[in-house]
Structures are given as C-alpha cells and as structure tokens.
Motif scaffolding. Structure first.
Motif, short mmCIF file in Angstrom:
data_model
loop_
_atom_site.label_atom_id
_atom_site.label_comp_id
_atom_site.label_asym_id
_atom_site.label_seq_id
_atom_site.Cartn_x
_atom_site.Cartn_y
_atom_site.Cartn_z
N SER A 363 41.90 47.88 -21.38
CA SER A 363 42.81 47.70 -20.25
C SER A 363 42.07 47.89 -18.93
O SER A 363 42.32 47.18 -17.95
N ALA A 364 41.15 48.86 -18.90
CA ALA A 364 40.40 49.14 -17.67
C ALA A 364 39.51 47.97 -17.28
O ALA A 364 39.52 47.53 -16.12
N ILE A 365 38.75 47.44 -18.22
CA ILE A 365 37.86 46.33 -17.89
C ILE A 365 38.66 45.06 -17.59
O ILE A 365 38.26 44.25 -16.75
N ASP A 366 39.81 44.90 -18.24
CA ASP A 366 40.66 43.74 -17.94
C ASP A 366 41.19 43.81 -16.50
O ASP A 366 41.25 42.78 -15.80
N ARG A 367 41.60 44.99 -16.07
CA ARG A 367 42.11 45.14 -14.69
C ARG A 367 40.99 44.88 -13.68
O ARG A 367 41.20 44.20 -12.67
N ALA A 368 39.81 45.43 -13.96
CA ALA A 368 38.69 45.22 -13.05
C ALA A 368 38.30 43.74 -13.00
O ALA A 368 38.05 43.19 -11.91
N SER A 369 38.28 43.09 -14.16
CA SER A 369 37.94 41.66 -14.20
C SER A 369 38.97 40.82 -13.47
O SER A 369 38.63 39.84 -12.79
N ALA A 370 40.24 41.20 -13.59
CA ALA A 370 41.31 40.45 -12.91
C ALA A 370 41.13 40.51 -11.40
O ALA A 370 41.32 39.50 -10.69
N ASP A 371 40.76 41.67 -10.88
CA ASP A 371 40.54 41.79 -9.43
C ASP A 371 39.35 40.95 -8.99
O ASP A 371 39.39 40.30 -7.94
N VAL A 372 38.27 40.97 -9.80
CA VAL A 372 37.08 40.19 -9.44
C VAL A 372 37.41 38.70 -9.45
O VAL A 372 37.03 37.96 -8.54
N ARG A 373 38.14 38.25 -10.48
CA ARG A 373 38.51 36.83 -10.55
C ARG A 373 39.44 36.44 -9.41
O ARG A 373 39.48 35.28 -8.99
N ALA A 374 40.21 37.43 -8.89
CA ALA A 374 41.14 37.16 -7.79
C ALA A 374 40.44 37.17 -6.44
O ALA A 374 41.08 36.99 -5.40
N GLY A 375 39.14 37.39 -6.45
CA GLY A 375 38.38 37.34 -5.19
C GLY A 375 38.23 38.67 -4.49
O GLY A 375 37.73 38.71 -3.35
N LYS A 376 38.64 39.75 -5.12
CA LYS A 376 38.50 41.06 -4.48
C LYS A 376 37.07 41.58 -4.68
O LYS A 376 36.79 42.46 -5.51
N ILE A 377 36.15 40.99 -3.91
CA ILE A 377 34.73 41.33 -4.03
C ILE A 377 34.22 41.64 -2.63
O ILE A 377 33.74 40.76 -1.91
N GLY A 378 34.35 42.88 -2.22
CA GLY A 378 33.93 43.27 -0.87
C GLY A 378 32.46 43.67 -0.85
O GLY A 378 31.83 43.86 -1.89
N PRO A 379 31.90 43.82 0.34
CA PRO A 379 30.51 44.24 0.46
C PRO A 379 30.32 45.67 -0.03
O PRO A 379 31.22 46.49 0.06
N VAL A 380 29.12 45.95 -0.54
CA VAL A 380 28.80 47.30 -1.00
C VAL A 380 28.76 48.21 0.22
O VAL A 380 28.16 47.86 1.25
N PRO A 381 29.41 49.38 0.17
CA PRO A 381 29.36 50.31 1.30
C PRO A 381 27.92 50.59 1.73
O PRO A 381 27.05 50.73 0.88
N PRO A 382 27.64 50.65 3.04
CA PRO A 382 26.27 50.82 3.54
C PRO A 382 25.53 52.01 2.94
O PRO A 382 24.33 51.92 2.65
N HIS A 383 26.21 53.13 2.75
CA HIS A 383 25.50 54.32 2.26
C HIS A 383 25.07 54.20 0.80
O HIS A 383 24.28 55.01 0.31
N LEU A 384 25.58 53.18 0.07
CA LEU A 384 25.19 52.98 -1.32
C LEU A 384 24.12 51.90 -1.48
O LEU A 384 23.58 51.72 -2.57
N ARG A 385 23.79 51.21 -0.38
CA ARG A 385 22.85 50.11 -0.50
C ARG A 385 21.42 50.63 -0.67
O ARG A 385 21.10 51.77 -0.34
N ASP A 386 20.56 49.75 -1.20
CA ASP A 386 19.16 50.09 -1.47
C ASP A 386 18.46 50.48 -0.17
O ASP A 386 18.45 49.71 0.80
N ALA A 387 17.88 51.68 -0.14
CA ALA A 387 17.20 52.18 1.06
C ALA A 387 15.71 52.41 0.84
O ALA A 387 15.06 53.13 1.60
N HIS A 388 15.12 51.78 -0.17
CA HIS A 388 13.73 52.05 -0.50
C HIS A 388 12.74 51.19 0.28
O HIS A 388 11.56 51.49 0.33
N TYR A 389 13.17 50.09 0.87
CA TYR A 389 12.22 49.21 1.56
C TYR A 389 12.17 49.55 3.05
O TYR A 389 13.08 50.15 3.61
N GLY A 390 11.08 49.16 3.67
CA GLY A 390 10.90 49.44 5.09
C GLY A 390 11.97 48.78 5.93
O GLY A 390 12.28 47.62 5.74
N GLY A 391 12.50 49.51 6.87
CA GLY A 391 13.51 48.98 7.77
C GLY A 391 14.92 49.11 7.25
O GLY A 391 15.87 48.79 7.97
N ALA A 392 15.08 49.61 6.01
CA ALA A 392 16.43 49.71 5.44
C ALA A 392 17.29 50.69 6.23
O ALA A 392 18.48 50.44 6.47
#
Length: 456
Positions: A363-392
């Motif tokens: 049920s959990a993965i079905d709900r998550a998949s339904a949201d993704v298929r419905a277009g609920k795909i927002g940007p990753v919050p800035p504090h979670l983005r990859d910070a290992h490269y220069g200038g990040a």
C-alpha cells in the motif's frame, strides 16, 4: 547400484558394446539407452558441434569428465556412449559400495591393460559425491597419468562435494532436467523402436500427458512408467490389449492424474487459490494447493517466486523474517532441486500462512507511485543535495543539513521530502504482529522529523 546401472558393472572387453546387446527381458529404460551422441535426447549444449563432449567422442581424445545434473538426465548414458563410440573398455565403480581398495584395483587393471598394448578404459564412478576425500584422492593418479578416462557423475553441487584436485583435472559438464517435449520424444521413440515396444501399443494423448507429468524431466522414470502401463494394457486382453489409456496408466503407476494444465486455466486457478490460502492464513488449504502444483510437475522456481512476492505483499513488516524464509526456500530450490525441495517449499508455505499479515508495504509503495505518476515530483530540498563538488556550497547545497547522528535520539528535525509531498503519509503500519511495535515507533519518529506535536 540400481538394476539399470548394474548392467555396466563389468571390466570385461565386451563392456565396450554396452547398451547394444542388451537382452530382450532387460528393463525398457536399459533397452532404450542411446547408443550414440546423436540418439541422446535433451542436453543440446552438450551435443552441439564443437562441444567438448562431441570432441571427446568423435576425436577419441583422453579427457576426464565430471557430469553434474538431476537423476534421469543421461549421466550414465553419456559414460556408456564415451565407451561405445571410442572403443574403450567400460568399468563402473559405485560410490555407494566401493572403497579405496576397489578404486585402486580398477585403476591398476586399466594401467596393466595399457602396458600390454590393450584398449584404454573408461572408469565410470556413479554418485561420486558419496566418496570420501581419501576415496576421491585414490582416483587422482589414474586421472593425472591418463591410465583411465574418468567419467564421474553426481547429483550434488561438485564445488561442495568433489575435491579441488579432481575438479581441476576434469571437464565439468552441467546437465539439466529434460523438458516435457524431450520426455515426449523419449516416450514416442520407445513406442516405435524395435528395441522398445516396436509399435505394438498406442498411447492415448491424455495418458501420454500423465506420464510426462509424472516423469518430472526424468527419462528413466518415463520409460519405467511406460513399461508398466504397457504391461497393464497387455493384461486387459481382447481388442484393447494394445491401447494404453489414461485409466490404465493411472492404475499401472498407482497415481491418479492431476487435472492441471501449466499453460491453461488450472495453472492460474490453482496458483490463485494457493496464494489466497496463504494470505488467508489457512495452512492446510495452502498445502493442498502446493501439493497439487508439485504433483502436476509445476516449476518449483515459479512457486518459490510467488512466495517471495507474497512475503512482502501480504506480510511485510508484520513479520520481518517472512521474506528471509521465502528467499531461503527459493535458494534451496536452486541448490537441491526436486523432489526434496518440496520440503523447503512446504516449510515456507506453512511459515508464511501462520505469520501475521499486513499489506502496509504494498500500500505504501502504491501510494508513493500514484503521487509520482500524478506529477508530484518537486525539486530535492537544497540541504539534501550533493555538496561534494567545488562550488556546491555557493549554490546553497547541503549548507543547513543536519547530520542525524549528531542529534538527540539520532533523529534530526528537517524536511526530507520535496515540498509537493512534504506532508504525505505513505507508510501506514498496522497493529498486527511485529508491525505493531513499528507503528508506535514510526509515529514517534515521523513527529520528531517533521516537528509535529503529539496532538496532530
């Protein structure tokens, strides 16, 4: 040693014609044993042009073989073909009854034969996995010095049951169970060939299907059952004495035909009933349907896969060990094979039927998949983005990230999901089995992560 293999237990020069001059009262499985590689049914990878086995047979090379495969797939037959087509003597040593003394005597006799300018010897060791390390060690001089062409057969994984020096000096050939079409070919040939039933009997199609199912990919078993069914038909007398019907086949092998078509409705109906019985916690009903599938010759890997799926779909975290149990059963099917693996499938079936049930995972993965298929795909919050490269960091990546291990209870209050699904609650654990504890913990953790009060 079985009666079938007993025919080969002789070191005499006449052994080179094994399978050709068999007497008429010999079992059908013995009379129909292929005499050449081209008569061998199944194992196309071994019979192909340029394959090691064909090079050994047709090129008359000295090369030791280790044959690994289920019963009735042609291991003993291949050993006899190597002897027949290369004009070598054939000697069998059974690992069930022979000891080091018998092994050494067979090798010494082969060495003496060579020293006199005689023929080379094929030494066939059936069930070599039953030999102790000392007994297997006794084979090494004969193999190393090519005093014998060793053909060793095993139904068990040789990497666990055969010593490394013997493995490294032998060519390992893997044999697979015969397909239903292969078994049909074996039966048809036995019905028509002069060495077999010589056209004296006709086999009804439903009786043929029954024999194929019972054979389970074992050619020897198929011929044994066919011979028994032919005997039953002969005893009827009259005009029907040459017709092998389903009723006669059932009577002859004392096993009723299972009405089950692996490609038709019965396959899907029985499989559906099996899964629903496990889901419904009725272990007895589940075992009934399991037995129907096994007796009908259903692919045990298919059954195991269904149990692995069910472990997550219908049990999930209500019993976290369910998936481990199902995967272990699937691995056992691959390692052991049928018929013994039916025990592993039965154990897993009972364990999963008795386990507490929860569909929270699917049920959990079905709900998550339904949201993704419905277009609920927002940007990753800035504090979670990859910070290992220069200038990040200049872009704000990872700047306010809180390392969970530095926080109280190892849980940091911060947003992990994109804004569009920040308040989504996909996983909704039940209060059943072990998931009841997870439910309480997950509710506390969710509140801490999201900075929610208990009242919300």
């Amino acid at each position: 040693m079985t009666d079938v293999e007993g025919l080969f237990d002789t070191p005499s020069p006449s052994a080179g014609s094994l399978g050709v001059n068999t007497h008429s009262s010999a079992p059908l499985a013995v009379r129909m044993r292929p005499r050449t590689l081209d008569e061998l049914v199944g194992q196309p990878q071994l019979r192909a042009e340029g394959s090691p086995l064909r090079r050994l047979v047709e090129g008359d090379q000295s090369m030791s073989l280790l044959l690994w495969g289920p019963p009735g797939t042609g291991k003993t037959t291949i050993a006899a073909i190597v002897s027949n087509q290369t004009d070598r003597r054939f000697v069998e040593v059974s690992a069930v009854s022979a000891g080091v003394k018998e092994v050494r005597a067979a090798i010494d006799a082969a060495r003496s034969e060579l020293s006199r300018g005689g023929r080379e010897t094929v030494l066939f060791v059936d069930e070599v996995h039953r030999f102790s390390k000392a007994q297997q060690d006794a084979l090494l001089p004969g193999v190393e010095n090519r005093w014998v062409t060793l053909v060793a057969a095993t139904t068990e994984n040789p990497f666990f049951s055969v010593i490394s020096p013997l493995l490294s000096r032998s060519l390992l050939l893997r044999l697979t169970s015969l397909t239903d079409d292969d078994v049909r070919e074996v039966i048809t040939f036995a019905l028509e060939d002069e060495r077999g039933l010589a056209g004296r009997f006709t086999l009804d199609e439903d009786a043929r299907d029954h024999l194929v199912r019972l054979a389970g990919g074992d050619a020897r078993r198929a011929l044994t059952y066919l011979e028994a069914a032919a005997g039953a038909a002969s005893s009827v007398g009259g005009e029907d004495a040459h017709v092998i019907t389903l009723a006669l086949a059932e009577t002859a092998v004392d096993q009723a035909a299972v009405r089950y078509d692996r490609q038709g409705d019965q396959h899907y109906d029985v499989t559906s009933a099996f899964i629903k019985s496990v889901r419904g916690s009725d272990a007895d009903a589940a075992l009934h349907y399991l037995a129907r599938m096994v007796e009908a010759g259903e692919d045990p890997r298919f059954i195991a896969r269904r149990l692995v799926i069910l472990a997550s779909e219908d049990i999930g975290l209500a019993d976290p060990t369910a998936l481990t149990t199902a995967v272990a059963a699937a691995q056992a099917v691959q390692l052991i094979g049928m018929p013994e693996a039916r025990l592993n499938l039965a154990q897993a079936t009972i364990a999963l039927a008795l386990a507490p049930k929860s569909n929270a995972v699917i049920s959990a993965i079905d709900r998550a998949s339904a949201d993704v298929r419905a277009g609920k795909i927002g940007p990753v919050p800035p504090h979670l983005r990859d910070a290992h490269y220069g200038g990040a960091k200049k872009l704000g990546h990872g700047v306010t990230y809180k390392y969970a291990h530095d926080e109280p209870f190892g849980i940091a209050q911060q947003q992990y999901a994109p804004d569009v699904v920040a308040d989504a609650e996909y996983y909704r654990p039940t209060a059943l089995g072990a998931e009841a504890t997870l439910k309480e913990r997950w509710e506390r953790v969710r509140r801490l992560v999201r900075g929610q009060s208990r009242g919300r």
